[in-house]
Write a protein that holds these residues in place. Structure first.
Motif, short mmCIF file in Angstrom:
data_model
loop_
_atom_site.label_atom_id
_atom_site.label_comp_id
_atom_site.label_asym_id
_atom_site.label_seq_id
_atom_site.Cartn_x
_atom_site.Cartn_y
_atom_site.Cartn_z
N ASP A 153 0.83 -1.21 0.00
CA ASP A 153 0.00 0.00 0.00
C ASP A 153 0.87 1.26 0.00
OD1 ASP A 153 -2.29 -1.53 0.01
OD2 ASP A 153 -2.61 -1.36 2.17
N ARG A 154 1.96 1.22 0.72
CA ARG A 154 2.83 2.39 0.82
C ARG A 154 3.48 2.71 -0.52
NH1 ARG A 154 6.44 1.08 6.03
NH2 ARG A 154 7.46 3.06 5.46
N ILE A 155 3.96 1.70 -1.22
CA ILE A 155 4.61 2.01 -2.50
C ILE A 155 3.58 2.35 -3.57
CG2 ILE A 155 6.69 0.69 -1.97
CD1 ILE A 155 5.69 -1.51 -3.83
N THR A 156 2.37 1.78 -3.47
CA THR A 156 1.31 2.15 -4.41
C THR A 156 0.98 3.63 -4.27
OG1 THR A 156 0.33 -0.07 -4.38
CG2 THR A 156 -1.08 1.73 -5.11
N GLU A 157 0.78 4.06 -3.03
CA GLU A 157 0.44 5.47 -2.78
C GLU A 157 1.58 6.39 -3.19
OE1 GLU A 157 -0.88 8.39 0.95
OE2 GLU A 157 -0.61 6.23 1.27
N ALA A 158 2.81 6.02 -2.83
CA ALA A 158 3.95 6.88 -3.14
C ALA A 158 4.20 6.97 -4.64
CB ALA A 158 5.19 6.36 -2.42
N ALA A 159 4.09 5.83 -5.34
CA ALA A 159 4.34 5.82 -6.78
C ALA A 159 3.33 6.69 -7.51
CB ALA A 159 4.31 4.40 -7.31
N ASN A 160 2.06 6.58 -7.14
CA ASN A 160 1.03 7.36 -7.83
C ASN A 160 1.07 8.83 -7.45
OD1 ASN A 160 -0.50 5.57 -9.67
ND2 ASN A 160 -0.70 4.34 -7.82
N ALA A 161 1.59 9.13 -6.27
CA ALA A 161 1.83 10.54 -5.93
C ALA A 161 2.89 11.13 -6.85
CB ALA A 161 2.26 10.67 -4.47
N GLU A 162 3.90 10.34 -7.20
CA GLU A 162 4.93 10.82 -8.12
C GLU A 162 4.41 10.94 -9.55
OE1 GLU A 162 7.55 12.10 -7.18
OE2 GLU A 162 7.71 11.38 -5.11
N VAL A 163 3.48 10.07 -9.94
CA VAL A 163 2.81 10.22 -11.23
C VAL A 163 2.07 11.56 -11.27
CG1 VAL A 163 0.96 9.35 -12.71
CG2 VAL A 163 2.62 7.75 -11.72
N ALA A 164 1.29 11.82 -10.23
CA ALA A 164 0.50 13.05 -10.17
C ALA A 164 1.38 14.30 -10.12
CB ALA A 164 -0.42 13.01 -8.95
N ALA A 165 2.58 14.16 -9.58
CA ALA A 165 3.49 15.31 -9.47
C ALA A 165 3.99 15.77 -10.84
CB ALA A 165 4.68 14.96 -8.58
#
Length: 252
Positions: A153-165
């Motif tokens: 869950d942590r890497i899913t959230e972090a990875a998609n935050a970087e996509v959105a960035a």
């Protein structure tokens, strides 16, 4: 190898190393046979490497279409024709064209794996021990002794935050000494850059990840689209495999 020559392999000028948006181009046949393949003076077919498979596409010449089903790396880059298709004679002017859907999917996938590797290194300090990809799916292996709590869950959230960035993904080349003076450009447990490579091509996800890499990538993290962590597997002591999937449609 001089910096100016980094985008050549044998007699072929590799267009994809400097402009990953190229999908069609004109070229001249330098060598051709059914057994050894077709050598062009200019090509945007990625020959494969770093877990990314080679491009596919066509050569158009004299009202004829020759399908290209792979690429072989030797002294030259040899495009491999479909066994049922004609071979253009040496000296023929051809129009090369990549299969765009496949190439774009592989670019998104490769960039997604770099982004994931950057997130896992930043947040957990783990290095990559293996990778592989196909259009819209891939995997990275990490040297993690234990799986942190809530890792998926942590890497899913972090990875998609970087996509959105919407971080820019830029390519640059440096002499070997300058490249290796940069911190952490090798995110693999083993340095895979051959000792005789004098010029290093870097793929830089601005503010997140810089890696030595020869593959093709999208221009920004938003173009990757949503990243799904499909599975996290235990492949043995200190060896965790993370599988990712992307949606078919490209993000705008």
């Amino acid at each position: 190898m001089a910096t100016a020559d980094f985008d050549r392999h044998g007699r072929t000028h590799r267009l994809e190393l400097t402009d990953q948006s190229v999908r069609e181009w004109d070229a001249t046949v330098l060598d051709a046979s059914a057994e050894d393949g077709i050598v062009l003076d200019r090509s945007a077919f990625y020959p494969g490497g770093g877990g990314q498979p080679p491009d596919e596409g066509v050569l158009l010449w004299g009202g004829v279409r020759t399908r290209i089903v792979g690429v072989r790396k030797g002294d030259d880059l040899a495009l491999l024709p479909h066994e049922d298709d004609p071979i253009p004679p040496v000296g023929t002017s051809v129009r090369g064209a990549l299969e765009d859907v496949r190439r774009t999917a592989l670019m998104r996938t490769h960039s997604a794996l770099h982004l994931l590797g950057g997130v896992v290194f930043r947040d957990f300090g783990a290095l990559i021990t293996g990778s592989n990809m196909h259009p819209l799916e891939g995997r990275l292996d990490f040297n993690l002794d234990t799986l942190p709590e809530g890792f998926r869950d942590r890497i899913t959230e972090a990875a998609n935050a970087e996509v959105a960035a919407d971080r820019a993904i830029e390519v640059r080349v440096l002499p070997r000494a300058e490249a290796f003076a940069l911190p952490d450009i090798i995110r693999t447990a083993t340095n895979l850059v051959p000792a005789d490579v004098e010029v290093v091509r870097l793929v830089d996800i601005t503010g997140l990840d810089v890696q030595a890499d020869a593959g093709t990538h999208v221009a920004s993290t938003r173009s990757i689209g949503e990243i799904e962590i499909a599975k996290v597997e235990n492949k043995g002591r200190g060896f965790r495999r993370v599988r990712v999937r992307l949606r078919p449609e490209q993000a705008g």
